[in-house]
Design a protein around this motif. Sequence first.
Motif, short mmCIF file in Angstrom:
data_model
loop_
_atom_site.label_atom_id
_atom_site.label_comp_id
_atom_site.label_asym_id
_atom_site.label_seq_id
_atom_site.Cartn_x
_atom_site.Cartn_y
_atom_site.Cartn_z
N THR A 16 0.90 -1.27 -0.06
CA THR A 16 0.12 -0.04 -0.01
C THR A 16 0.83 1.16 0.20
O THR A 16 0.47 2.48 -0.50
N SER A 55 0.42 -8.73 -2.82
CA SER A 55 -0.91 -7.73 -2.85
C SER A 55 -0.71 -6.82 -4.19
O SER A 55 0.69 -6.78 -4.76
N CYS A 56 -1.88 -6.27 -4.48
CA CYS A 56 -1.71 -5.15 -5.67
C CYS A 56 -3.18 -4.32 -5.43
O CYS A 56 -4.13 -4.98 -5.53
N LEU A 57 -2.82 -3.28 -5.39
CA LEU A 57 -4.14 -2.01 -5.41
C LEU A 57 -4.60 -1.99 -6.83
O LEU A 57 -3.82 -1.87 -7.83
N ASP A 92 -6.91 -9.34 -4.54
CA ASP A 92 -6.13 -8.18 -5.40
C ASP A 92 -5.89 -8.77 -6.66
O ASP A 92 -5.45 -8.09 -7.62
#
Length: 189
Positions: free
Chosen positions: A85, A105-107, A136
């Motif tokens: 994040t 993770s990946c936004l 994600d």
Amino acid sequence: MADVLLFHHIQGLTAGVRAFADAVRADGHTVHTPDLFGGRTFASIEEGFGFAQEVGFEELRARGLAVADDLGPDVVHAGMSFGVTIAQRLAQTRPGARGALLLHSCLPVTEVSDAWPAGVPVQVHGMEGDEFFDEDLPAARELAASTPTAELFVYPGEQHLFTDSSLDAHDPGAVALLLERVRAFLASV
């Protein structure tokens, strides 16, 4: 050699996060590993999440952004899960970013800015059966499909923080392949 700013996951700056950073350093790269939790580590994701809620997610992210202010612009921003994040925000908004490594993770890109910055390479790594990464994965796929400098790597398994050798989730085989890909990435930026 690359200058890498690596943000830890929700369980803190564990021995496994430090070991991962050391593996990257072994290739001659400089890796900064700020401790956003002030020396605290947690035995579970839930405990770390509770701590982060208590301190405040925005406060923790602000600490990470402040660390980046002390470094020059030519940095590869990297993060593990929660750390993504911060790393992704920096890669998308700081002029001169050399790249991004988004682990676990990946936004959605539009959560940070209108688009991924042109010419900034990015790798996203996660496990196909990881309940957290599954949330994600659509954002990661969209990033990979819409950005010529983006690569998405999905590994077999269901562990979330598989890169952390100090946790039960550690998967040495997946980490070996991930590090091979990260090394090639860092050699190219």
